[in-house]
Design a protein around this motif. Sequence first.
Motif, PDB file in Angstrom:
ATOM      1  N   HIS A 145       0.832  -1.310   0.356  1.00 51.51           N
ATOM      2  CA  HIS A 145      -0.666  -0.194  -0.021  1.00 51.51           C
ATOM      3  C   HIS A 145       0.636   1.267  -0.298  1.00 51.51           C
ATOM      4  O   HIS A 145       1.769   1.044   0.432  1.00 51.51           O
ATOM      5  CB  HIS A 145      -0.925  -0.020   1.616  1.00 51.51           C
ATOM      6  N   THR A 146       0.425   2.221  -0.227  1.00 51.79           N
ATOM      7  CA  THR A 146       0.772   3.836  -0.175  1.00 51.79           C
ATOM      8  C   THR A 146       0.493   5.338   0.395  1.00 51.79           C
ATOM      9  O   THR A 146      -0.741   4.615   0.674  1.00 51.79           O
ATOM     10  CB  THR A 146       1.256   4.585  -1.295  1.00 51.79           C
TER      11      THR A 146
ATOM     12  N   ILE B 292       8.404  -2.361  -5.812  1.00 52.19           N
ATOM     13  CA  ILE B 292       8.709  -3.549  -5.511  1.00 52.19           C
ATOM     14  C   ILE B 292       7.532  -4.270  -5.780  1.00 52.19           C
ATOM     15  O   ILE B 292       8.139  -5.321  -5.724  1.00 52.19           O
ATOM     16  CB  ILE B 292       8.169  -2.932  -3.970  1.00 52.19           C
ATOM     17  N   GLY B 293       6.501  -4.220  -5.914  1.00 53.96           N
ATOM     18  CA  GLY B 293       5.577  -4.576  -6.954  1.00 53.96           C
ATOM     19  C   GLY B 293       4.098  -4.148  -7.375  1.00 53.96           C
ATOM     20  O   GLY B 293       4.056  -2.704  -6.917  1.00 53.96           O
ATOM     21  N   GLU B 294       2.757  -4.624  -6.888  1.00 52.71           N
ATOM     22  CA  GLU B 294       1.559  -4.166  -7.320  1.00 52.71           C
ATOM     23  C   GLU B 294       1.202  -3.867  -6.055  1.00 52.71           C
ATOM     24  O   GLU B 294       0.988  -4.265  -4.966  1.00 52.71           O
ATOM     25  CB  GLU B 294       0.887  -5.563  -7.419  1.00 52.71           C
ATOM     26  N   VAL B 295       0.241  -2.463  -6.274  1.00 51.56           N
ATOM     27  CA  VAL B 295      -0.368  -1.803  -5.334  1.00 51.56           C
ATOM     28  C   VAL B 295      -1.687  -2.384  -4.809  1.00 51.56           C
ATOM     29  O   VAL B 295      -2.219  -1.398  -5.630  1.00 51.56           O
ATOM     30  CB  VAL B 295       0.553  -0.192  -5.407  1.00 51.56           C
ATOM     31  N   LEU B 296      -1.535  -3.098  -4.024  1.00 49.53           N
ATOM     32  CA  LEU B 296      -3.048  -2.905  -4.114  1.00 49.53           C
ATOM     33  C   LEU B 296      -4.344  -1.668  -3.306  1.00 49.53           C
ATOM     34  O   LEU B 296      -5.168  -1.702  -3.814  1.00 49.53           O
ATOM     35  CB  LEU B 296      -3.616  -3.390  -2.545  1.00 49.53           C
ATOM     36  N   ASN B 297      -3.786  -0.494  -2.420  1.00 52.15           N
ATOM     37  CA  ASN B 297      -4.461   0.549  -2.500  1.00 52.15           C
ATOM     38  C   ASN B 297      -3.249   1.696  -2.580  1.00 52.15           C
ATOM     39  O   ASN B 297      -2.667   1.570  -1.032  1.00 52.15           O
ATOM     40  CB  ASN B 297      -4.767   0.541  -1.008  1.00 52.15           C
ATOM     41  N   SER B 298      -3.819   3.029  -2.627  1.00 49.03           N
ATOM     42  CA  SER B 298      -3.050   4.177  -2.294  1.00 49.03           C
ATOM     43  C   SER B 298      -3.979   5.435  -1.586  1.00 49.03           C
ATOM     44  O   SER B 298      -5.466   5.458  -1.785  1.00 49.03           O
ATOM     45  CB  SER B 298      -2.775   4.861  -3.665  1.00 49.03           C
ATOM     46  N   TYR B 299      -3.257   5.801  -0.540  1.00 47.79           N
ATOM     47  CA  TYR B 299      -4.029   6.171   0.631  1.00 47.79           C
ATOM     48  C   TYR B 299      -4.141   7.904   0.453  1.00 47.79           C
ATOM     49  O   TYR B 299      -2.657   8.332   0.736  1.00 47.79           O
ATOM     50  CB  TYR B 299      -4.341   5.809   2.074  1.00 47.79           C
ATOM     51  N   ASP B 300      -4.398   9.014  -0.449  1.00 54.55           N
ATOM     52  CA  ASP B 300      -4.200   9.861  -0.143  1.00 54.55           C
ATOM     53  C   ASP B 300      -4.496  11.029   0.579  1.00 54.55           C
ATOM     54  O   ASP B 300      -5.985  11.582   0.488  1.00 54.55           O
ATOM     55  CB  ASP B 300      -4.309  10.741  -1.608  1.00 54.55           C
TER      56      ASP B 300
ATOM     57  N   PRO C  82      -7.528   3.719   7.958  1.00 53.66           N
ATOM     58  CA  PRO C  82      -6.572   2.958   7.336  1.00 53.66           C
ATOM     59  C   PRO C  82      -6.193   1.228   7.891  1.00 53.66           C
ATOM     60  O   PRO C  82      -5.761   1.987   9.520  1.00 53.66           O
ATOM     61  CB  PRO C  82      -5.946   2.945   6.133  1.00 53.66           C
ATOM     62  N   VAL C  83      -6.850   0.609   7.930  1.00 55.29           N
ATOM     63  CA  VAL C  83      -6.521  -0.910   8.670  1.00 55.29           C
ATOM     64  C   VAL C  83      -5.618  -1.342   7.956  1.00 55.29           C
ATOM     65  O   VAL C  83      -5.801  -2.518   6.729  1.00 55.29           O
ATOM     66  CB  VAL C  83      -7.368  -1.843   8.968  1.00 55.29           C
ATOM     67  N   PHE C  84      -4.208  -2.530   8.947  1.00 54.90           N
ATOM     68  CA  PHE C  84      -2.905  -3.149   7.914  1.00 54.90           C
ATOM     69  C   PHE C  84      -2.531  -3.485   8.533  1.00 54.90           C
ATOM     70  O   PHE C  84      -3.289  -4.116   9.944  1.00 54.90           O
ATOM     71  CB  PHE C  84      -1.957  -2.096   7.692  1.00 54.90           C
ATOM     72  N   GLY C  85      -2.458  -5.414   7.630  1.00 56.27           N
ATOM     73  CA  GLY C  85      -2.010  -6.834   8.675  1.00 56.27           C
ATOM     74  C   GLY C  85      -0.610  -6.780   8.366  1.00 56.27           C
ATOM     75  O   GLY C  85       0.090  -5.206   8.785  1.00 56.27           O
ATOM     76  N   LYS C  86      -0.194  -7.270   9.917  1.00 51.88           N
ATOM     77  CA  LYS C  86       0.904  -7.602  10.342  1.00 51.88           C
ATOM     78  C   LYS C  86       1.778  -7.622   8.894  1.00 51.88           C
ATOM     79  O   LYS C  86       3.314  -7.149   9.280  1.00 51.88           O
ATOM     80  CB  LYS C  86       1.135  -8.273  11.510  1.00 51.88           C
ATOM     81  N   ASP C  87       1.689  -8.590   7.646  1.00 50.39           N
ATOM     82  CA  ASP C  87       2.693  -8.852   7.223  1.00 50.39           C
ATOM     83  C   ASP C  87       2.632  -7.839   5.699  1.00 50.39           C
ATOM     84  O   ASP C  87       2.956  -8.127   4.514  1.00 50.39           O
ATOM     85  CB  ASP C  87       2.005  -9.849   6.388  1.00 50.39           C
TER      86      ASP C  87
END
Length: 61
Positions: free
Chosen positions: A5-6, A26-34, A45-50
């Motif tokens: 994510h960004t 690095i790879g494919e971005v799932l979500n971008s938070y502007d 936003p809620v993120f997972g530990k990995d």
Amino acid sequence: MKSLHTLYFSPTGTTKRTVSAIAEAIGEVLNSYDITLPQNRVTTPVFGKDDLIIIGMPVYA
Ligand SMILES: Cc1cc2nc3c(=O)[nH]c(=O)nc-3n(C[C@H](O)[C@H](O)[C@H](O)COP(=O)(O)O)c2cc1C
């Protein structure tokens, strides 16, 4: 890494471009938070530990 994510504050776009370039290398971005505008800071936003989050803030001092 589970997902990429960004998250950025970027009034004139340079930080957004920089963060996006790093993340896309690095790879494919799932979500971008502007979070530049207040209406985009209403929910947290809620993120997972990995998850990997590329975060960028400019200096406005
Ligand atoms: C009002 C203002 C204050 C700034 N203050 C600083 C500063 O103190 N130090 C610095 O290195 N850059 C400073 N800058 C430059 C910004 O950090 C730089 O242009 C940055 O790339 C802007 O990011 P953005 O395009 O994502 O908004 C300032 C820019 C503005 C417009």
